[in-house]
Design a protein around this motif. Structure first.
Motif, mmCIF file in Angstrom:
data_model
loop_
_atom_site.group_PDB
_atom_site.id
_atom_site.type_symbol
_atom_site.label_atom_id
_atom_site.label_comp_id
_atom_site.label_asym_id
_atom_site.label_seq_id
_atom_site.Cartn_x
_atom_site.Cartn_y
_atom_site.Cartn_z
ATOM 1 N N GLU A 74 55.459 -54.067 -37.227
ATOM 2 C CA GLU A 74 55.137 -53.219 -36.083
ATOM 3 C C GLU A 74 54.663 -51.834 -36.521
ATOM 4 O O GLU A 74 54.117 -51.093 -35.714
ATOM 5 N N SER A 75 54.870 -51.509 -37.797
ATOM 6 C CA SER A 75 54.487 -50.185 -38.282
ATOM 7 C C SER A 75 53.164 -50.199 -39.029
ATOM 8 O O SER A 75 52.434 -49.209 -39.030
ATOM 9 N N LEU A 76 52.838 -51.311 -39.666
ATOM 10 C CA LEU A 76 51.640 -51.397 -40.498
ATOM 11 C C LEU A 76 50.674 -52.424 -39.941
ATOM 12 O O LEU A 76 51.080 -53.404 -39.324
ATOM 13 N N SER A 77 49.412 -52.205 -40.179
ATOM 14 C CA SER A 77 48.381 -53.147 -39.761
ATOM 15 C C SER A 77 48.404 -54.350 -40.697
ATOM 16 O O SER A 77 48.932 -54.267 -41.813
ATOM 17 N N PRO A 78 47.820 -55.495 -40.266
ATOM 18 C CA PRO A 78 47.754 -56.650 -41.167
ATOM 19 C C PRO A 78 47.054 -56.333 -42.481
ATOM 20 O O PRO A 78 47.442 -56.823 -43.535
ATOM 21 N N GLU A 79 46.004 -55.496 -42.407
ATOM 22 C CA GLU A 79 45.282 -55.117 -43.621
ATOM 23 C C GLU A 79 46.187 -54.343 -44.568
ATOM 24 O O GLU A 79 46.185 -54.553 -45.791
ATOM 25 N N GLU A 80 46.990 -53.407 -44.003
ATOM 26 C CA GLU A 80 47.909 -52.630 -44.831
ATOM 27 C C GLU A 80 48.975 -53.518 -45.449
ATOM 28 O O GLU A 80 49.371 -53.331 -46.603
ATOM 29 N N MET A 81 49.450 -54.503 -44.673
ATOM 30 C CA MET A 81 50.460 -55.415 -45.196
ATOM 31 C C MET A 81 49.899 -56.240 -46.343
ATOM 32 O O MET A 81 50.560 -56.442 -47.371
ATOM 33 N N ASN A 82 48.655 -56.733 -46.185
ATOM 34 C CA ASN A 82 48.033 -57.519 -47.250
ATOM 35 C C ASN A 82 47.836 -56.690 -48.512
ATOM 36 O O ASN A 82 48.080 -57.151 -49.624
ATOM 37 N N ALA A 83 47.375 -55.447 -48.321
ATOM 38 C CA ALA A 83 47.170 -54.566 -49.472
ATOM 39 C C ALA A 83 48.504 -54.259 -50.145
ATOM 40 O O ALA A 83 48.609 -54.208 -51.377
ATOM 41 N N LEU A 84 49.543 -54.043 -49.334
ATOM 42 C CA LEU A 84 50.859 -53.715 -49.850
ATOM 43 C C LEU A 84 51.421 -54.855 -50.702
ATOM 44 O O LEU A 84 51.997 -54.644 -51.770
ATOM 45 N N MET A 85 51.233 -56.081 -50.238
ATOM 46 C CA MET A 85 51.799 -57.231 -50.928
ATOM 47 C C MET A 85 50.866 -57.790 -51.994
ATOM 48 O O MET A 85 51.145 -58.810 -52.611
ATOM 49 N N GLY A 86 49.696 -57.128 -52.168
ATOM 50 C CA GLY A 86 48.771 -57.574 -53.203
ATOM 51 C C GLY A 86 48.041 -58.835 -52.846
ATOM 52 O O GLY A 86 47.594 -59.579 -53.722
ATOM 53 N N THR A 95 60.866 -56.450 -23.788
ATOM 54 C CA THR A 95 60.266 -57.739 -24.133
ATOM 55 C C THR A 95 59.928 -58.519 -22.872
ATOM 56 O O THR A 95 58.859 -59.132 -22.770
ATOM 57 N N ALA A 96 60.836 -58.506 -21.888
ATOM 58 C CA ALA A 96 60.589 -59.198 -20.626
ATOM 59 C C ALA A 96 59.371 -58.626 -19.913
ATOM 60 O O ALA A 96 58.548 -59.366 -19.353
ATOM 61 N N ALA A 97 59.228 -57.309 -19.957
ATOM 62 C CA ALA A 97 58.071 -56.659 -19.322
ATOM 63 C C ALA A 97 56.782 -57.092 -19.991
ATOM 64 O O ALA A 97 55.772 -57.357 -19.332
ATOM 65 N N MET A 98 56.802 -57.175 -21.306
ATOM 66 C CA MET A 98 55.607 -57.587 -22.045
ATOM 67 C C MET A 98 55.232 -59.024 -21.695
ATOM 68 O O MET A 98 54.057 -59.359 -21.500
ATOM 69 N N ILE A 99 56.232 -59.915 -21.606
ATOM 70 C CA ILE A 99 55.960 -61.323 -21.286
ATOM 71 C C ILE A 99 55.397 -61.459 -19.877
ATOM 72 O O ILE A 99 54.385 -62.145 -19.656
ATOM 73 N N LEU A 100 56.019 -60.802 -18.903
ATOM 74 C CA LEU A 100 55.541 -60.895 -17.524
ATOM 75 C C LEU A 100 54.134 -60.329 -17.378
ATOM 76 O O LEU A 100 53.339 -60.823 -16.563
ATOM 77 N N SER A 101 53.810 -59.324 -18.165
ATOM 78 C CA SER A 101 52.481 -58.706 -18.093
ATOM 79 C C SER A 101 51.386 -59.650 -18.571
ATOM 80 O O SER A 101 50.215 -59.458 -18.242
ATOM 81 N N ALA A 156 52.459 -49.740 -22.627
ATOM 82 C CA ALA A 156 51.196 -49.389 -23.281
ATOM 83 C C ALA A 156 50.675 -50.604 -24.035
ATOM 84 O O ALA A 156 51.201 -51.712 -23.915
ATOM 85 N N SER A 157 49.653 -50.403 -24.817
ATOM 86 C CA SER A 157 49.091 -51.497 -25.600
ATOM 87 C C SER A 157 50.116 -51.988 -26.614
ATOM 88 O O SER A 157 50.726 -51.193 -27.330
ATOM 89 N N VAL A 158 50.318 -53.297 -26.655
ATOM 90 C CA VAL A 158 51.309 -53.882 -27.559
ATOM 91 C C VAL A 158 50.618 -54.293 -28.857
ATOM 92 O O VAL A 158 49.592 -54.967 -28.823
#
Length: 336
Positions: free
Chosen positions: A85-97, A134-140, A170-172
């Protein structure tokens, strides 16, 4: 050797981050270098349940304050959630090599249309055990009509809190959305697929609804003797024209309001007075006079098969409207 003595410094740091919770930990993660984040992740992968006493000693080592009563379970999973939730997928991929994977089409069926096929009460029960956010996000993410049906199954305080959060939502992040979708597939859809027999019950009921009353009772008795399960659930899906008198007045009005006077007239030919009155009392005065005038002329020349077909058409319409939530059929006990 105690558990505390076996923990590495990255594992201790990961333990503190998890204990702090996602909001605070997410803010701190931005200040770590890539190699430090990678060490944290590797440490968290091996982290298991930490007793409260050991956790307090870890906090004391770092000379930081810790909220009393905070526990630590499933540290690796919680660290994954914080990072996703803190890092983008690109950042995660770069972080993990990891090399950036080639984009490929996601063939997983969308979860939301599948969810809307379930009973609203089932989804309401699931959401009542989830965090309101979480319930609000699902109903939305559900269709408004279906979401409204789910909301009505919730307790009033919980309902108000979830609606409030829906307004402020907001945007999830995509990573968070995927986590929720995966949980829905595992905890709701998969479980429903194992337990839900309503499709089979509806299929059997659709066949039995084609039988006349004497044939139906004979078949139901045979099924009872062989020990078939869910007979009550099947009977609740059965409905014939003869069951009209046990419908509520509101349901009868809803049913006959959309039917032609010719169809109603044909179905009423040869019926007993209580059944005829139940139908006629559910339609407008002008239409009632027209039908009564037609019936008074007798049924000469009208084939019994046509009358039976008209009655089955009305019964099928009632079942369809009940499935669509437009009216409520009598319970199995009342209809039996």
């Amino acid at each position: 050797m105690t558990l505390l003595a076996t923990l590495t410094r990255p594992q201790k740091a990961a333990a503190i981050l998890v204990a702090m919770g996602k909001p605070s930990a997410s803010r701190l993660l931005k200040f770590f270098k890539q190699d430090e984040l990678k060490a944290l992740i590797e440490g968290a992968r091996l982290l298991r349940t930490i007793p409260q006493a050991d956790l307090e000693r870890i906090v004391a080592e770092f000379e930081a304050e810790f909220t009393e009563g905070a526990g630590l379970l499933d540290s690796a999973d919680k660290m994954d959630t914080i990072l996703n939730e803190s890092l983008s997928p690109e950042e995660m991929n770069a972080l993990m090599g990891k090399d950036e994977p080639a984009a490929k089409k996601d063939t997983t069926p969308p979860v939301w249309p599948q969810l809307e096929k379930l009973e609203p009460a089932q989804i309401g029960t699931f959401l009542s055990n989830e965090h309101p956010q979480t319930a609000a996000m699902i109903l939305s993410n559900l269709a408004p009509t279906y979401a409204a049906s789910v909301v009505l199954t919730l307790d009033k305080p919980q309902r108000s809190e979830i609606i409030k959060r829906m307004m402020e939502l907001a945007s999830v992040p995509q990573a968070a959305t995927k986590l929720v979708e995966d949980q829905i597939r595992t905890r709701v859809l998969a479980e429903s697929a194992q337990k839900d027999t309503s499709v089979g019950q509806t299929r059997v009921a659709s066949v039995l609804n084609e039988l006349d009353k004497s044939q139906l009772e004979e078949v139901m008795n045979d099924l009872r003797e062989v020990g078939m399960a869910d007979l009550d659930a099947i009977r609740a899906r059965l409905f014939s024209f003869d069951d009209v008198p046990v419908m509520s007045q509101k349901a009868r009005v809803a049913l006959f309001d959309g039917l032609s006077s010719e169809l109603i007239t044909l179905a009423l030919r040869g019926t007993a007075l209580p059944l005829a009155e139940a139908v006629l009392s559910s339609i407008g005065a002008r239409t009632r006079r027209m039908i009564e005038s037609e019936l008074s002329q007798g049924s000469e020349g009208v084939q019994p098969a046509e009358i039976l077909r008209a009655r089955k058409t009305i019964a099928s319409t009632a079942l369809r409207m009940a499935n669509e939530g437009l009216l409520e059929l009598p319970s199995a006990q009342n209809a039996a």
